[in-house]
Write an enzyme that holds these catalytic residues in place. Sequence first.
Site, PDB file in Angstrom:
ATOM      1  N   PHE A  88     -10.530  -2.806 -13.095  1.00  0.00           N
ATOM      2  CA  PHE A  88     -11.247  -3.334 -11.875  1.00  0.00           C
ATOM      3  C   PHE A  88     -10.252  -3.485 -10.731  1.00  0.00           C
ATOM      4  O   PHE A  88     -10.483  -3.281  -9.784  1.00  0.00           O
ATOM      5  CB  PHE A  88     -11.972  -4.512 -11.998  1.00  0.00           C
ATOM      6  CG  PHE A  88     -12.724  -5.328 -11.003  1.00  0.00           C
ATOM      7  CD1 PHE A  88     -14.178  -4.910 -10.995  1.00  0.00           C
ATOM      8  CD2 PHE A  88     -11.916  -6.022 -10.083  1.00  0.00           C
ATOM      9  CE1 PHE A  88     -14.689  -5.631 -10.073  1.00  0.00           C
ATOM     10  CE2 PHE A  88     -12.770  -6.537  -9.091  1.00  0.00           C
ATOM     11  CZ  PHE A  88     -14.089  -6.546  -8.971  1.00  0.00           C
ATOM     12  N   SER A  90      -6.260  -5.757  -9.838  1.00  0.00           N
ATOM     13  CA  SER A  90      -5.231  -6.769 -10.144  1.00  0.00           C
ATOM     14  C   SER A  90      -6.083  -8.214 -10.357  1.00  0.00           C
ATOM     15  O   SER A  90      -6.810  -8.399  -9.800  1.00  0.00           O
ATOM     16  CB  SER A  90      -4.219  -7.026  -9.412  1.00  0.00           C
ATOM     17  OG  SER A  90      -3.478  -5.750  -9.402  1.00  0.00           O
ATOM     18  N   ASP A 204     -18.353  -3.900 -24.221  1.00  0.00           N
ATOM     19  CA  ASP A 204     -17.011  -3.560 -24.224  1.00  0.00           C
ATOM     20  C   ASP A 204     -16.268  -4.733 -24.592  1.00  0.00           C
ATOM     21  O   ASP A 204     -15.177  -5.206 -24.277  1.00  0.00           O
ATOM     22  CB  ASP A 204     -16.519  -3.526 -22.755  1.00  0.00           C
ATOM     23  CG  ASP A 204     -15.396  -2.769 -22.511  1.00  0.00           C
ATOM     24  OD1 ASP A 204     -14.693  -1.962 -23.778  1.00  0.00           O
ATOM     25  OD2 ASP A 204     -14.660  -2.768 -21.645  1.00  0.00           O
TER      26      ASP A 204
HETATM   27  N1  ATP Z   1     -10.080 -15.621 -16.381  1.00  0.00           N
HETATM   28  C1  ATP Z   1      -8.995 -15.329 -16.456  1.00  0.00           C
HETATM   29  N2  ATP Z   1      -7.751 -16.268 -16.878  1.00  0.00           N
HETATM   30  C2  ATP Z   1      -6.733 -15.625 -17.116  1.00  0.00           C
HETATM   31  N3  ATP Z   1      -6.210 -14.257 -17.279  1.00  0.00           N
HETATM   32  C3  ATP Z   1      -7.220 -13.439 -16.750  1.00  0.00           C
HETATM   33  C4  ATP Z   1      -8.569 -13.663 -16.473  1.00  0.00           C
HETATM   34  N4  ATP Z   1      -9.050 -12.576 -16.531  1.00  0.00           N
HETATM   35  C5  ATP Z   1      -8.408 -11.722 -16.658  1.00  0.00           C
HETATM   36  N5  ATP Z   1      -6.983 -12.169 -17.077  1.00  0.00           N
HETATM   37  C6  ATP Z   1      -5.956 -11.385 -16.983  1.00  0.00           C
HETATM   38  O1  ATP Z   1      -5.911 -10.099 -16.411  1.00  0.00           O
HETATM   39  C7  ATP Z   1      -5.869  -8.933 -17.157  1.00  0.00           C
HETATM   40  C8  ATP Z   1      -6.699  -8.084 -16.693  1.00  0.00           C
HETATM   41  O2  ATP Z   1      -8.280  -8.386 -16.822  1.00  0.00           O
HETATM   42  P1  ATP Z   1      -9.263  -7.403 -16.427  1.00  0.00           P
HETATM   43  O3  ATP Z   1     -10.484  -7.891 -17.361  1.00  0.00           O
HETATM   44  O4  ATP Z   1      -9.159  -7.075 -15.195  1.00  0.00           O
HETATM   45  O5  ATP Z   1      -8.872  -6.174 -17.311  1.00  0.00           O
HETATM   46  P2  ATP Z   1      -8.963  -5.643 -18.872  1.00  0.00           P
HETATM   47  O6  ATP Z   1     -10.063  -6.134 -19.507  1.00  0.00           O
HETATM   48  O7  ATP Z   1      -7.455  -5.382 -19.510  1.00  0.00           O
HETATM   49  O8  ATP Z   1      -9.220  -4.104 -18.606  1.00  0.00           O
HETATM   50  P3  ATP Z   1     -10.543  -3.619 -18.272  1.00  0.00           P
HETATM   51  O9  ATP Z   1     -11.223  -4.167 -17.122  1.00  0.00           O
HETATM   52  O10 ATP Z   1     -10.273  -2.097 -17.875  1.00  0.00           O
HETATM   53  O11 ATP Z   1     -11.355  -3.695 -19.357  1.00  0.00           O
HETATM   54  C9  ATP Z   1      -6.080  -9.445 -18.432  1.00  0.00           C
HETATM   55  O12 ATP Z   1      -5.654  -8.545 -19.655  1.00  0.00           O
HETATM   56  C10 ATP Z   1      -5.720 -11.013 -18.750  1.00  0.00           C
HETATM   57  O13 ATP Z   1      -4.640 -11.065 -19.170  1.00  0.00           O
END
Ligand code: ATP
Length: 695
Positions: A88, A90, A204
């Site tokens: 999505f 950062s 997912d």
């Molecule tokens: N609510 C949150 N609190 C703390 N860290 C978070 C939170 N949401 C996401 N993150 C951090 O940001 C990173 C990226 O999150 P995001 O959900 O965008 O991507 P992803 O799950 O790694 O990949 P994708 O979105 O492609 O499935 C996560 O791996 C996590 O370390």
Amino acid sequence: MPSRQLPPSPEPPPPLRPTGTHLALAGSAATAFSLLIFFTFCFRKISRKRTVPNSDTESKPPHRFSYSSLRRATSSFSPLLRLGQGGFGSVYRGTLKPDLQVAVKVMDSGSLQGEREFQNELFLAGKIESNHVVSLIGFSSDPGRRRMLLVYELMPNGSLQDCLLYRKCTELKDWKKRFSIALDIAKGLEYLHHVCDPPIIHGDVKPSNILLDANFNAKIGDFGLARLKSEEVRFETEAKKVGSLGTGVVEDNGSVAEETESVITVSAFEGFDGCVEQSPESCFVRVETSPEMVGTGPEVELSIDAATESAMVVSPRTVAAMASPLEVLDKTSFSEGTFDRASVVSGIDMGNGGDKKSGKLKKKNSISGRDWWWKQDHGNTENGMVKDYVREWIGNEIKKERPKSEWVGTSSNSVVVGKSEKEKKKKNRRRLDWWASLDDDKNLKKEKRRPAREWWKEEYCEELSRKKKKKKKKQEQGSVSDDGYSQHWWERDDDMYSDKKKRRNHSRKSSKSSMDWWLDGFSGDLWRARRNSFDSVSGEIPKSGGVSSTPSMRGTVCYVAPEYGASGDLSEKCDVYSYGVLLLVLIAGRRPLEVTGSPMSEFQRANLLSWARHLARAGKLLDLVDQSVHSLDREQAILCITVALLCLQKSPARRPSMKEVVGILSGELGSPKLPIEFSPSPPSRLPYKSHKRVR
Ligand SMILES: Nc1ncnc2c1ncn2[C@@H]1O[C@H](COP(=O)(O)OP(=O)(O)OP(=O)(O)O)[C@@H](O)[C@H]1O
């Protein structure tokens, strides 16, 4: 008496004539008044936007935030506050109020996946309220500037993936913690599948979407690919209807084969007037359906996106539901952003031969769904980067680890036994045709940078010619024989297959390159999934690369259920399968596909699922447990692995429901037996029995 005469009444004063001064005064008063009203209005609007909603007094989340308030909260999206990077965009740590720490996801502008995820998350947020799901606090949206942000509760210990696989947090070395995480996730999924109405399918489930709070309690996050079950049924019905118009979608009980991919040719569209000649950007086609089919309305809309050569089916209810409760989903964002461009909602493969420039669909060529996926992914630069990265990684791993004997290659050769040369050539030719068809895209030819797919193609052609030469040599020596590799357990990981099916799959695998072997090692699932998403061979991409672990629109390689995509079904059982993989990852403390060393024995362990199945057959389940774990409860560990193997059964019907999984893990249900093929005792009809009934 003389009458008193009244004095003559004075003449009425002449009417006041407005002078220039009067007019000027009135004008300025009116201007001042309207200015006052205008400023009051502006002030109220600004102060309202700047105010952080107080969840106690205002409506339930998600709340709308101004972009500037989120910018301030994250110190202008300071790199120091960056928590991670996903498909999505950062994610940043932010402080909205002294006591309100949040995680702010910023959509990368132009990210199709981002737009879709954004709307999906908002759509579902209102329906979910659980301690086992990360809550969405709010959002900010400015479609004009393509700014979309999501605000979540902060999960201080980040994702399970980071914690378990990269940071290797000491807290997770305690078995109890791992077990409680497994249970938390199971409860979260149980909530989505059995408490939510209609049920929500996450779509997912993987470690990077599991987030850990300050006490390492796990919550499920990232609903970008999630769907309501009822919606899915509708999509499915429509997909089948569209597919049946002109294609041979073949089902093979969830097995994966080139022939069985969801291929929907252009002929499927030929009955839809009005799309072919429309603008290249997009067009909407109404597909008539019966009310029973869709449940909520007489028709659905099929959006065919000529730019991405993709299509989706959108139910009117989805549109209404998405648009109404949230101002953010304003019309411009729907018409320009979501439907025209994203076009990936249903996950239906609608490969078609589209000419991007003219927007016309090629009527004759039928290009398979995999092209659609390729192109869909290719549109996203970041995803392109991810694919490059993944390919490079796979290539390096294979080059690095391939034994001198070229055993992967010989394995391929060996399984050719019984398959005619002609057939094999045909298959290879078909695959090359497919590669060649990718060159249709003229735009990419113009690119200075060598497109990533050429890398892939070259690698493949190289591989083919190498294999050809080798085979020729062997034939000359009269020694094309089974070298035994094809018989190894790590290629026989298919639990539900009859011998006949196994042989068929082996021969399918035979024409694949060494890379394909890597992917096929994963129950054969990866072969399809890789084409769809080019995610990551390991199921996770090391964060050091700073790339997302999910460029896919359909789930993540290694975690995606085998049936999903092959027949287009996304059900709760897909989540159950992903949970099974996740559970093994959690127990073993490693990725699903990982080469840790060069010796041959490491190769045997590389595929976590095959390894687990092998250990189950050998009766050594505990060998799977992460060596760094302390205070191991052996019974619990065996229970968890057994549950994982039950969840990973090929047949969705045989997998337990998440309710049953929670019952088993929490001890409400009795310990289940291993799936039949691992069990030395004759199979019983029910894999587990209820404790309650026994009592
Ligand atoms: N609510 C949150 N609190 C703390 N860290 C978070 C939170 N949401 C996401 N993150 C951090 O940001 C990173 C990226 O999150 P995001 O959900 O965008 O991507 P992803 O799950 O790694 O990949 P994708 O979105 O492609 O499935 C996560 O791996 C996590 O370390």
